[in-house]
Write a protein that holds these residues in place. Sequence first.
Motif, mmCIF file in Angstrom:
data_model
loop_
_atom_site.group_PDB
_atom_site.id
_atom_site.type_symbol
_atom_site.label_atom_id
_atom_site.label_comp_id
_atom_site.label_asym_id
_atom_site.label_seq_id
_atom_site.Cartn_x
_atom_site.Cartn_y
_atom_site.Cartn_z
ATOM 1 N N HIS B 249 11.955 -0.756 1.123
ATOM 2 C CA HIS B 249 10.889 0.206 0.820
ATOM 3 C C HIS B 249 10.182 -0.204 -0.475
ATOM 4 O O HIS B 249 10.852 -0.558 -1.447
ATOM 5 C CB HIS B 249 11.517 1.595 0.649
ATOM 6 N N PRO B 250 8.868 -0.175 -0.493
ATOM 7 C CA PRO B 250 8.155 -0.567 -1.719
ATOM 8 C C PRO B 250 8.627 0.213 -2.953
ATOM 9 O O PRO B 250 8.703 -0.347 -4.043
ATOM 10 C CB PRO B 250 6.695 -0.247 -1.395
ATOM 11 N N CYS B 286 2.550 9.282 3.982
ATOM 12 C CA CYS B 286 3.711 8.869 3.189
ATOM 13 C C CYS B 286 3.580 9.431 1.783
ATOM 14 O O CYS B 286 2.557 9.278 1.135
ATOM 15 C CB CYS B 286 3.790 7.350 3.149
ATOM 16 N N PHE B 288 4.665 8.466 -0.838
ATOM 17 C CA PHE B 288 4.575 7.431 -1.872
ATOM 18 C C PHE B 288 3.197 6.774 -1.904
ATOM 19 O O PHE B 288 2.908 5.942 -2.765
ATOM 20 C CB PHE B 288 5.660 6.374 -1.601
ATOM 21 N N ASN B 289 2.296 7.151 -0.972
ATOM 22 C CA ASN B 289 1.061 6.372 -0.815
ATOM 23 C C ASN B 289 0.178 6.242 -2.061
ATOM 24 O O ASN B 289 -0.427 5.193 -2.264
ATOM 25 C CB ASN B 289 0.278 6.793 0.436
ATOM 26 N N CYS B 292 1.635 3.260 -3.940
ATOM 27 C CA CYS B 292 2.080 2.088 -3.209
ATOM 28 C C CYS B 292 0.967 1.058 -3.150
ATOM 29 O O CYS B 292 -0.146 1.355 -2.706
ATOM 30 C CB CYS B 292 2.486 2.501 -1.797
ATOM 31 N N ARG B 294 0.979 -1.425 -1.250
ATOM 32 C CA ARG B 294 0.880 -2.034 0.088
ATOM 33 C C ARG B 294 0.447 -1.009 1.142
ATOM 34 O O ARG B 294 0.516 -1.285 2.344
ATOM 35 C CB ARG B 294 2.221 -2.654 0.454
ATOM 36 N N PHE B 296 -1.426 1.134 3.799
ATOM 37 C CA PHE B 296 -2.502 0.828 4.747
ATOM 38 C C PHE B 296 -2.778 2.051 5.611
ATOM 39 O O PHE B 296 -2.172 3.118 5.394
ATOM 40 C CB PHE B 296 -2.173 -0.429 5.555
ATOM 41 N N CYS B 317 9.191 3.672 6.160
ATOM 42 C CA CYS B 317 7.974 3.008 5.687
ATOM 43 C C CYS B 317 7.293 2.350 6.876
ATOM 44 O O CYS B 317 7.935 1.681 7.677
ATOM 45 C CB CYS B 317 8.335 1.953 4.637
ATOM 46 N N TRP B 318 6.012 2.558 6.989
ATOM 47 C CA TRP B 318 5.276 2.030 8.142
ATOM 48 C C TRP B 318 5.294 0.514 8.206
ATOM 49 O O TRP B 318 5.137 -0.069 9.270
ATOM 50 C CB TRP B 318 3.830 2.530 8.130
ATOM 51 N N LEU B 319 5.517 -0.143 7.062
ATOM 52 C CA LEU B 319 5.546 -1.610 7.061
ATOM 53 C C LEU B 319 6.627 -2.138 7.994
ATOM 54 O O LEU B 319 6.540 -3.250 8.496
ATOM 55 C CB LEU B 319 5.830 -2.133 5.645
HETATM 56 S S1 SF4 Z 1 3.549 0.995 2.864
HETATM 57 FE FE1 SF4 Z 1 2.871 2.981 3.472
HETATM 58 S S2 SF4 Z 1 4.632 3.938 4.368
HETATM 59 FE FE2 SF4 Z 1 5.343 2.175 3.240
HETATM 60 S S3 SF4 Z 1 5.815 3.064 1.264
HETATM 61 FE FE3 SF4 Z 1 3.794 2.281 1.085
HETATM 62 S S4 SF4 Z 1 2.558 4.082 1.567
HETATM 63 FE FE4 SF4 Z 1 4.577 4.540 2.267
#
Ligand code: SF4
Lengths: 328, 331
Positions: B249-250, B286, B288-289, B292, B294, B296, B317-319
């Motif tokens: 997770h980022p 999310c 955390f967006n 974050c 990364r 998207f 995490c969507w990644l």
């Molecule tokens: S990439 Fe998207 S889902 Fe993953 S932690 Fe970052 S904001 Fe959240």
Amino acid sequence: MIAFIIRRLLQSIIVMVAVAAVSFTLFRFVGDPVNSMVGQEASIADRQALRDSLGLNDPILLQFARFMGNAAQGEFGISYRLQMPVTELILQRLPATIELALVSGFLAFVVGLSLGVYTALRRRGVMSNIIMTGSLIGVSLPTFLIGVLLIWVFAVELRWLPSNGRGEVVALGDWWSTGLLTHSGRLALILPAITLGLYQMTLIMRLVRAEMLEVLRTDYIKFARARGLSARAINFGHALKNTLVPVITITGLQLGSIIAFAIITETVFNWPGVGALFINSVRFVDVPVMAAYLMMIALVFVVINLIVDLLYYAVDPRLRVDRAGKAH
Amino acid sequence: MADPLLSVRDLVVEFPTRRGTLRALDRVSFDIMPGEVLGMVGESGAGKSITGAAIIGLIEPPGRIAGGEIRLKGERIDNLRPYALRKIRGKRIGMVFQDPLTSLNPLYTVAQQLIETIRTHIDCSEAEARKRAVALLDRVGIPAAERRIDDYPHHFSGGMRQRVVIALALCAEPELVIADEPTTALDVSVQSQIIEVLKDICAERGAAVMLITHDMGVIAETADRVAVLYAGRMAEVGPVREVITEALHPYTQGLMGSIPTLTQESDRLVQIPGSMPRLNAIPQGCAFNPRCDRAFAPCFTDRPDLLSPEAGRQVACWLHDPAKAQEVPHG
Ligand code: SF4
Ligand SMILES: Nc1ncnc2c1ncn2[C@@H]1O[C@H](COP(=O)(O)OP(=O)(O)OP(=O)(O)O)[C@@H](O)[C@H]1O
Ligand SMILES: [Mg+2]
């Protein structure tokens, strides 16, 4: 422990000397004792002679020293009004006041503590809200009004209880008389005891409630819950004991003010105690009685304070002297 | 794989307030295996303590468990009546709080508190309870336990008091011990000893530990697995070694970057910009967006659920969602 008691005793003595100074000032400068003792037609020479014989022309410090010396022996002179030794007068009436104060103090403590604990544990309950609202009335109504209301309802309207005096009393030994042993004595005690204790009761109740709520929020109560102790052990063991530490102090001191406040109740109920004696002595500027009463109340406060400190000390281990080398 | 000792599924904890309901925990899921040490990390306010309180049934009203379930050895414990709950608290789940200076009742001796707790859970005589208590104090490292047991808490230093607290938490031999920042309030010099005592004694008795802490260093040295909470949601769960060396997770990657002892090169010391959202301002998608780098498209619309890209590891995490990951912009 001994050092602690000695320190507290010294403090008590200082307080008593200070109060003695106030009493003495009152004694010496409020009104002219000679005026109160002789009639209008006494000559100046008669007055001077009386002043001399009373020692009122001696230096002030000498007079104060004499006053203190006498006071320490329980000697406060002769009442101007009743022409009896003041100490004897007070001792005669003390049992009535002490009995009234103890009974209402006990009532206030027991009822106040129970209601305080109840309202703290059932914080959101309907009954708790009713009690809390009722207690507001208790703190805001003046004592004499409560007394008069009680007399009106229970003595005048319902005729259940007497409205004045002590009822029949029984002598216990040479210097104590009690109303607790006779039926009429007990009946006579009910209304004055409630009147005198109501204010302190609501005070204790509110204090217990606030302290208990505070204690129930502490970490050690949370930890006690997390250890699975029963609600009973937590509420009535851990929480109540910690609540009592500050409550004991305040309650003890309240007993002092109960005796002091007894003046009003005794007047309303015509209770033959020292409070009523004091009121009459004020009316007649009977200064020796006033001075002695002041000293007596101060003594009561000081002694109660001392007892409360010792109790506190017994309940709270943190106040006891740490044994050397323990904090590791 | 063995059955989990404790299993938390989609746990929701809410606090009704004047300005709406706050969700302190939002569908939190994790397991604790028998005998393992699970580290629970997250920033202040992430919901670590609330998770511990929910498990042991000590959420303060008006807060309440509003959804999900908690199972101990398969039995639900999140909806027990007070009487049944007391058979779990202290007996099957022990708890160690953060501040040993305030955890002990100042008016009772250590002996009184230990004996009371032992006799609440174990049917034994006063003398026997006392014997157990002395042995336990000895085990947690109180010197001259036989004599010191009759002292009051204020006679002990912070470190020693925390040992007493550990003894109290363990005195009915629970299967799980929840330790909520057990060393944060202590002097740095005794912190590692306390963690060690806690870990050893639990290992000896086969008790699992849920160790709540801010300190990734402690987790790295002590825990078997780690769970990362963020804004009341589970971000990542996995074996400590794997999460430290290769966080998924980022947010966890940022956290790991901030343990100096584990990262030799200073350029790995990344700080995550921004701060955790307040409970009444958690963004859509999310949580955390906003922080974050990364994020998207789907991160701003849909909340990622915990999924398991590798055996034994979970991440929200969507990644790591194969279906969404195709949309990740390259470059
Ligand atoms: S990439 Fe998207 S889902 Fe993953 S932690 Fe970052 S904001 Fe959240
Ligand atoms: N009684 C309460 N009423 C409203 N909100 C609360 C209450 N107790 C906790 N919260 C909220 O729940 C969230 C999680 O709190 P919690 O104590 O679990 O955080 P934490 O992760 O343990 O933080 P810390 O590291 O500071 O101990 C916080 O945002 C807090 O504001
Ligand atoms: Mg916390």
